[in-house]
Motif scaffolding. Structure first.
Motif: not given
Ligand code: ADP
Length: 806
Positions: A757, A760-761, A764, A777
Motif C-alpha cells: 500500500l 502504491a501511495a 501516486s 491511496q
C-alpha cells in the motif's frame, strides 16, 4: 500349198479370232474395274465418316468428303499427294503409327486429344489399318477418324457435375435423400447416414423414406393434405410427394426415427425433380437435425415463462405490503384513533416496509449477480463471529415460533478464513431465515465443521438443518433457479420472493464453494454451504468457537441497558434524524444532530464525541469529504458511516474515506445500538480494538520477533499522525519520503500489505497524480495500519496534541 496356205490362214484366222476375243474380254474387264474403282471412290467419297486410303508411300488414293471437311482441306487436290505434305505439322507419333500399320498392325483410339493448327483443342476417335492387294501384299493403309470433341465435352461436363454433386452431398451438414418416382431411395448422403444410422447400402434402391418416420405423424399430415388438396392422400411417401407434384415444396417439422429406434426432431423440405420436358423423375428431401434448436427454444420459452411468473410474483410481492402501508397510513389520519391502535398500525406499516426493502434488495442482488457486476471481497473473516451475529438476530424469531435454535461446532474450526464476510453472512442468513420460515415444530440447528478430506485444502461446512415441511423431489431442482419457488402456493402462505436460494447458490459459487440441499417432503431439510479455507497448514485454530455465541448474546443483552455516550449524528434527512436519535436516546445516548459534513466538522472541533455517525450522502459537504478532512486534521475517534447503498464497494469507499464501520439504511435499531455501543466510550475501547485489530504480523508466531514487532507497531501511530499532518500541509515531498520508508519497513516486520500500500501511495505521489487520488491511496494505507493488532488509536491524537502544543 493351198492346204498349207489354207492351214496357215486358218491358224492365222484362228489366232486373230482368239486375239480379238481376248481383246474384247480384256476391254470388258478393264471397264468393270473402272466401274468398281469409281464405285469405291464414290463409296469412300460419300461415306459419312472421315476416311482416307493411302499407298505404301502414304500418297492419297482416295478420301471421303467428310475427311476434307473435318480437316478443312476444301479446294486442295489431295489424291496423289503425300499425307505428310498435306499435314506438314503432323505430330511425329503418327509416323510411328503409320509404320506399324504398314507392317500389318491395326491401331485405334477412342478419344485422342488433338490440337488443331489454329490452336483449338479437339478430340479424335480413330482407327488405322492396312489394306492388301489381290496378291495379299500390304498396299497401304486406310485411316478412319471421327472428331468427337462435342461428345467428349459433354462427357467431361457430366463427370464434373457428378463429382461436384458428390462433393456437395458429402460435405453437406443436411441429410439429403433423393428418391425415384416410385419412392425408392437413390441418393443417401453421408450426413443422412450419420443422422439416421443407416448406411447407403442398406437403403439404396430398396427402401423408402417413410422408414424414418413415425406412422402417427404421416397419418396426421395425410389428413391435413387431403383437406388442403381436396383429394385423399395416403399416409405413406405420398405425404411428401403430393405437393412437389404440383410444383410446390413440402416443408415442415417431423420426428425422425433412427435405426436404433431413438427419435429426434428434424426440419424437412421436399421438392420434385423434373426432366427437361417437365416430367417428374423423382424427389429430393433435405433435412436438418433441430434437436439443439428445439431444446434452446424450449429453454427460452421456459425462461420467458419463468420471468413472466416472476414479474407476476414481484408485482404481487410489492403490491401486498404497499396496500397495507397505504391502508394503515390512511387509518392513522383519523385524529380520534386511540393510542394503542395507533402504535399497532405504525408497527404494521413498519413490518410491511421492511418486507418491501427485502424484496427490492433481492431483486437488485439477483440482477447484479446475473449481470456479473457483483464484487467479491477476500479478507480475513471470523466464521464464529458471523454465526454469533446471525444467532443473536435469528434466535428471537425462532423463539417467537416456539422453535429451538442451536449453533453447534463439530471439532475445532479456523479462527479466520479468507472470504467475503458480507456474502457469507447473507447466504447463512437466507438459509436460517428459510429454515425458521418453513418449520412449525421442532427447531433449527446450524452445524459447523471443517472438512479436511482433501489433504491439501480444507473446506468449512455449514449445515442448516430444520424439522420443517421439507421439499418434494419434484421441486428440489427448481428451488435454486431464479424466480422459482418449490410451490407457487408457498408465496401465499409464507411470503418470500423465490430469489433467496438462487442468490445464495450463485454467491456460494462466487466464494469458490457450493450450496447443496437434501430434503424430503414432510421430513425437514438440510442445506449445506461449503466454502474453501485454503491450505490447512496455515490455519489458526479456534478452540471454543461456541463461546463466541454466548459472548455475542451477552453483548446484545448488555446493550439493552443504558449506554453512557455522546454521539454526533450528521444526517440531512429529517425523518432519519428523528428515528436514529430516538433509538439512541432510548439506549441512553446523548445525541447531537447536524445536517451536513461542514457542520459535523465544526461540531467536532467544538465538543468531544465518543462516536460520529456520518451519513455519506449530504448536501454542502458529504460524509466522505467530511471524514477525510477530520482524519487529515488528526481526528482519531470512531466514525461510523451511514449509507443507503448495500454494495461492497460502498463499504470499501466508506472505509477508505476513514470510517471505522459502516451501517446500511434502513437502520436496524438493534444493530445501531450494538455497533454504537461497541465504539462508544472508554469501557468499550476494548471492543474497538478487537474490531480494528484484525491484521496480524505474519511473523507474530516467532517468539524472537514478537518484541520488535510490538515496538514497530507502537511507533506506527506517530507515523500516521505525521502522514495526516503532511497531507494537510500538502507537503507531498516529505509525504513521499515517509511512504517510501513505510514501504521499506513493513514487509520486514511481517506486514507485506504495508509495503504494497505504501508503494502504491508513493507511486501516486511520484507520478504527480491528482491530490484526491493520492489522498485515497494514503487513506487506504492508514486504514490498514489502524487495523493492525495492538495499534493504539489514542496515541495518534496524543502525538497530534504534542505537535500542535495543546
Ligand atoms: P423464498 O424463501 O423467498 O421463497 P428461496 O429461494 O429462499 O425463496 O426459496 C425457494 C423455495 O425453496 C421456497 O419458496 C420454498 O418452497 C423452498 N425452501 C427453501 N428453504 C426451505 C426449507 N428450509 N424448507 C422447506 N422448503 C424450503
Amino acid at each position: 500349198m493351198n492346204l498349207a496356205i489354207g492351214l496357215l490362214l486358218g491358224i492365222a484366222l484362228s489366232v486373230l479370232c482368239t486375239k480379238s476375243i481376248r481383246a474384247r474380254t480384256l476391254a470388258k474387264m478393264s471397264q468393270e474395274l473402272k466401274t468398281r474403282e469409281q464405285l469405291l471412290q464414290q463409296f469412300i467419297e460419300h461415306t459419312p465418316a472421315a476416311v482416307a486410303m493411302v499407298d505404301r508411300e502414304m500418297r492419297y488414293l482416295a478420301v471421303s468428303r467428310r475427311w476434307i471437311m473435318d480437316y478443312k482441306l476444301a479446294g486442295q487436290e489431295i489424291v496423289g499427294r503425300s499425307h505428310y505434305d498435306v499435314f506438314p505439322d503432323l505430330e511425329p507419333r503418327w509416323k510411328l503409327v503409320h509404320e506399324r500399320c504398314l507392317a500389318g498392325a491395326v491401331a485405334a483410339c477412342d478419344d485422342d486429344p488433338w490440337l488443331r493448327g489454329d490452336g483449338s483443342q479437339e478430340w479424335l476417335k480413330w482407327e488405322v489399318r492396312p489394306w492388301t492387294d489381290s496378291a495379299g501384299a500390304i498396299g497401304g493403309i486406310i485411316m478412319f477418324t471421327e472428331v468427337v470433341t462435342e461428345r467428349k465435352r459433354t462427357e467431361m461436363a457430366l463427370r464434373d457435375a457428378t463429382l461436384l454433386q458428390q462433393a456437395v452431398l458429402d460435405a453437406a451438414h443436411y441429410a439429403i435423400v433423393a428418391t425415384t418416382n416410385d419412392g425408392k431411395i437413390r441418393i443417401f448422403n453421408q450426413a443422412a447416414e450419420r443422422m439416421l444410422g443407416y448406411s447407403g447400402d442398406e437403403v439404396l434402391y430398396s427402401k423408402s423414406p417413410d422408414l424414418f418416420h413415425v406412422p402417427e405423424e404421416l397419418e396426421r399430415r395425410a389428413a391435413e393434405l387431403s383437406v388442403e388438396l381436396g383429394r385423399t392422400i395416403a399416409p405413406n411417401t405420398d405425404v411428401f410427394t403430393a405437393k412437389p407434384q404440383l410444383g410446390q415444396v413440402e416443408e415442415g417439422q417431423w420426428t425422425c426415427v433412427r435405426k436404433d429406434g431413438s427419435r429426434f426432431p428434424i426440419w424437412l423440405s421436399v421438392t420434385g425433380l423434373r426432366e427437361v420436358d417437365g416430367s417428374m423423375c423423382g424427389y429430393v428431401g433435405i433435412a436438418s437435425d433441430i434437436s439443439e434448436l428445439a431444446a434452446a427454444k424450449e429453454a427460452a420459452e421456459a425462461a420467458s415463462q419463468a420471468k413472466t411468473e416472476f414479474l407476476a410474483n414481484m408485482s404481487h410481492e410489492i403490491r401486498t405490503p404497499m396496500t397495507s402501508i397505504i391502508g394503515y397510513a390512511d387509518l392513522l389520519l383519523d385524529p380520534n384513533l386511540p393510542a394503542p391502535q395507533r402504535i399497532e398500525h405504525v408497527q404494521t406499516i413498519r413490518r410491511n416496509g421492511e418486507h418491501l426493502v427485502a424484496v427490492i434488495n433481492d431483486i437488485l442482488d439477483i440482477s447484479r449477480i446475473e449481470s456479473g457486476k457483483i464484487a467479491i471481497e477476500c479478507v480475513d473473516t471470523s466464521p464464529a463471529t458471523i454465526l454469533a451475529e446471525i444467532a443473536s438476530q435469528m434466535r428471537a424469531k425462532a423463539v417467537d415460533k416456539r422453535l429451538t435454535f442451536d449453533v453447534e461446532y463439530e471439532g475445532p474450526i479456523p479462527a479466520r478464513v479468507r472470504t467475503d464476510p458480507a456474502r457469507l453472512r447473507q447466504i447463512l442468513m437466507n438459509l436460517v431465515t428459510n429454515a425458521i420460515k418453513f418449520t412449525d415444530q421442532g427447531g433449527v440447528r446450524v452445524i459447523v465443521s471443517l472438512d479436511q478430506s482433501d489433504s491439501k485444502t480444507a473446506s468449512l461446512n455449514f449445515r442448516v438443518v430444520d424439522t420443517g415441511i421439507g421439499i418434494g423431489p419434484e421441486k428440489i431442482e427448481a428451488i435454486f433457479a431464479p424466480f422459482k419457488q418449490a410451490d407457487s402456493s408457498t408465496t401465499r402462505r409464507f411470503g418470500g420472493t423465490g430469489l433467496g436460494l438462487a442468490i445464495s447458490s450463485r454467491l456460494a459459487a462466487l466464494l469458490g464453494g457450493r450450496l447443496l440441499v437434501s430434503s424430503q417432503s414432510g421430513a425437514g431439510s438440510e442445506f449445506m454451504l461449503s466454502i474453501p479455507v485454503g491450505p490447512t497448514e496455515r490455519i489458526e485454530w479456534m478452540a471454543h468457537p461456541e463461546d463466541m455465541v454466548s459472548d455475542a448474546s451477552r453483548t446484545t443483552r448488555s446493550l439493552d441497558k443504558t449506554l453512557n455516550a455522546k454521539v454526533l449524528l450528521a444526517e440531512d434527512g429529517v425523518d432519519n434524524q428523528k428515528l436514529i436519535s430516538l433509538h439512541l436516546t432510548r439506549a441512553g445516548v446523548d445525541v447531537t444532530v447536524v445536517a451536513n459534513g461542514r457542520e459535523a466538522i465544526e461540531a467536532t472541533n467544538a465538543g468531544k464525541f465518543d462516536v460520529i455517525l456520518m451519513d455519506m450522502q449530504m448536501p454542502e459537504m458529504d460524509g466522505y469529504e467530511a471524514t477525510a478532512k477530520l482524519r487529515a486534521s488528526g481526528y482519531a475517534g470512531p466514525i461510523l458511516a451511514l449509507t443507503a447503498h448495500a454494495m461492497s464497494n460502498d463499504r470499501n469507499k466508506c472505509l477508505t474515506a476513514g470510517c471505522n464501520e459502516y451501517l446500511t439504511k434502513p437502520i436496524d435499531a438493534q444493530t445501531l445500538v450494538r455497533v454504537v455501543g461497541k465504539f462508544a466510550n472508554a469501557s468499550n475501547q476494548q471492543a474497538l480494538d478487537t474490531i480494528s485489530g484484525t491484521h496480524r504480523s505474519e511473523l507474530a508466531d516467532d517468539p524472537d520477533m514478537r518484541e520488535i514487532i510490538e515496538q514497530y507497531v507502537s511507533r506506527l501511530p506517530e507515523q500516521v499522525q505525521k502522514i495526516h499532518e503532511l497531507l494537510a500541509q500538502n507537503d507531498l515531498k516529505n509525504l513521499g519520503r515517509l511512504a517510501h520508508q513505510l514501504k521499506g519497513s513493513g514487509g520486514g516486520y511481517g506486514f507485506p500489505q504495508i509495503t504494497a500500500l505504501a508503494s502504491a501511495a508513493n507511486r501516486s505521489i511520484n507520478e504527480a497524480e491528482p491530490i484526491d487520488a493520492i489522498r485515497r491511496q494514503i487513506d487506504t494505507l492508514v486504514n490498514y495500519i489502524r487495523k493492525i493488532k495492538g495499534y493504539d488509536t489514542s496515541k495518534e491524537a496524543a502525538h497530534a496534541a504534542e505537535r500542535t502544543g495543546h
